[in-house]
Motif scaffolding. Sequence first.
Motif, short mmCIF file in Angstrom:
data_model
loop_
_atom_site.label_atom_id
_atom_site.label_comp_id
_atom_site.label_asym_id
_atom_site.label_seq_id
_atom_site.Cartn_x
_atom_site.Cartn_y
_atom_site.Cartn_z
N ALA A 205 -25.91 42.83 22.40
CA ALA A 205 -24.48 43.11 22.49
C ALA A 205 -23.75 41.82 22.83
O ALA A 205 -23.93 41.27 23.93
N GLU A 206 -22.94 41.35 21.91
CA GLU A 206 -22.31 40.04 22.04
C GLU A 206 -20.82 40.17 22.33
O GLU A 206 -20.07 40.73 21.53
N GLY A 207 -20.41 39.65 23.46
CA GLY A 207 -19.01 39.66 23.85
C GLY A 207 -18.22 38.55 23.19
O GLY A 207 -18.77 37.61 22.59
N TYR A 208 -16.92 38.64 23.35
CA TYR A 208 -15.99 37.75 22.66
C TYR A 208 -15.98 36.33 23.21
O TYR A 208 -15.39 35.44 22.63
N GLU A 209 -16.67 36.12 24.32
CA GLU A 209 -16.76 34.77 24.89
C GLU A 209 -17.68 33.86 24.08
O GLU A 209 -17.70 32.65 24.28
N ALA A 210 -18.45 34.46 23.19
CA ALA A 210 -19.54 33.75 22.52
C ALA A 210 -19.05 32.70 21.53
O ALA A 210 -17.91 32.72 21.07
N ALA A 211 -19.95 31.80 21.19
CA ALA A 211 -19.66 30.71 20.25
C ALA A 211 -19.78 31.18 18.81
O ALA A 211 -20.43 32.19 18.51
N GLY A 212 -19.16 30.42 17.93
CA GLY A 212 -19.35 30.62 16.50
C GLY A 212 -18.69 31.87 15.96
O GLY A 212 -17.69 32.36 16.50
N ILE A 213 -19.25 32.41 14.88
CA ILE A 213 -18.70 33.61 14.23
C ILE A 213 -18.71 34.76 15.24
O ILE A 213 -19.70 35.02 15.90
N ASN A 214 -17.58 35.43 15.34
CA ASN A 214 -17.40 36.39 16.41
C ASN A 214 -16.84 37.71 15.89
O ASN A 214 -16.33 37.80 14.78
N SER A 215 -16.95 38.73 16.75
CA SER A 215 -16.47 40.06 16.40
C SER A 215 -14.95 40.11 16.38
O SER A 215 -14.29 39.49 17.21
N PRO A 216 -14.37 40.87 15.45
CA PRO A 216 -12.91 41.01 15.42
C PRO A 216 -12.38 41.93 16.51
O PRO A 216 -11.18 42.01 16.72
N PHE A 217 -13.27 42.59 17.25
CA PHE A 217 -12.83 43.57 18.24
C PHE A 217 -12.38 42.92 19.55
O PHE A 217 -11.69 43.55 20.35
N GLU A 218 -12.79 41.69 19.77
CA GLU A 218 -12.38 40.93 20.96
C GLU A 218 -12.74 41.63 22.27
O GLU A 218 -12.03 41.54 23.27
N THR A 219 -13.87 42.33 22.28
CA THR A 219 -14.34 43.00 23.49
C THR A 219 -15.18 42.01 24.31
O THR A 219 -16.10 41.39 23.79
N THR A 220 -14.87 41.88 25.59
CA THR A 220 -15.57 40.91 26.42
C THR A 220 -16.95 41.42 26.83
O THR A 220 -17.21 42.63 26.83
N THR A 221 -17.80 40.50 27.21
CA THR A 221 -19.16 40.85 27.60
C THR A 221 -19.17 41.82 28.79
O THR A 221 -19.94 42.79 28.81
N LEU A 222 -18.34 41.56 29.77
CA LEU A 222 -18.32 42.39 30.98
C LEU A 222 -18.01 43.85 30.67
O LEU A 222 -18.55 44.76 31.32
N THR A 223 -17.17 44.10 29.69
CA THR A 223 -16.84 45.48 29.34
C THR A 223 -17.77 46.06 28.28
O THR A 223 -18.05 47.27 28.29
N LEU A 224 -18.28 45.22 27.39
CA LEU A 224 -19.12 45.71 26.29
C LEU A 224 -20.50 46.16 26.77
O LEU A 224 -20.99 47.22 26.37
#
Length: 316
Positions: free
Chosen positions: A136-155
């Motif tokens: 489960a990859e949160g929006y803080e991550a590098a590179g190609i990212n999810s359009p949902f912009e859900t952060t790791t802490l909440t995801l």
Amino acid sequence: MNTLVELLGIDLPIIQGGMGNISNAKLSSSISNAGGLGTIGVGTLTPDDVEKMINEIQGLTNKPFAVNLPIKVTPFIHEMVELILKYKVPIVSLSAGNPAPFISKLHEHGVKVMVVIGAVNQAVKAEQAGADVIIAEGYEAAGINSPFETTTLTLIPQVVDAVKVPVIAAGGIADGRGLLAALALGAQGVQMGTRFVATQEAPFSKEYKNKIINANDHNTLIIGRSHGQIRRVLEGDYASNLLKNEGEYSNQEFAESTSEKHHLLGAIEGDDKKGFMNSGQIAGLISNEPTISELFEEIMQDCRKKLKNVVNQINL
């Protein structure tokens, strides 16, 4: 007992993220040899290139390693699956596309399958399709990212509540505190990418490493929102110009401007005027360039120390 470690046959619950075309056997084998799970990413590489890399990593480690297949990114997805089977790669991570058509075939040959997701419903569908592990990859991550912009802490806790298979937390993790936080949220391990760039075994440009080491908490940019091609990168001339002018590009032009060619120019050549450098927001926490073994020792010691501190605070 940590079932993720047992399932993957590794010593530490630390996994390397796929790095696309800048993946290399030297870094990934060092991670596996130190007790984690090294991962090579295929990006847009040719099957010949990936075959050479698999041969190289198998000559450098007898520990488990993984190959990341970004389904919609590689034009050779079926050829890559055949390479996995040919060389008996023990673990695969599937990302950037629907994993369902590939999981059964991989399972038939004893391959463990991890699936990278950015939303709870994706995690549920991946588990239903047979995924052994969810990343489960949160929006803080590098590179190609999810359009949902859900952060790791909440995801992470939402995904943990939604699936029964082990969950790996990715995005915004670089030290023992991050590992402890991920475990507290219910994950059984962490995936890191940016932290591994600034290590002695990583054969990337000094400019790339120094940019990460010298970064503060707001030195990354999100580019591509207006094109639905979201990517997190370090600030730099090329990246800043892309962000400033991305509205003037067609989708195809923007895709070309953020292709692996420009990724290589930034990360390998160190040229931030003609290319970009992927980085997660955690870059602001990275300040040195240890060996992989030193990094792992520090992470595990810090995790255990912080756990004791938390217990002491709870028992006040």
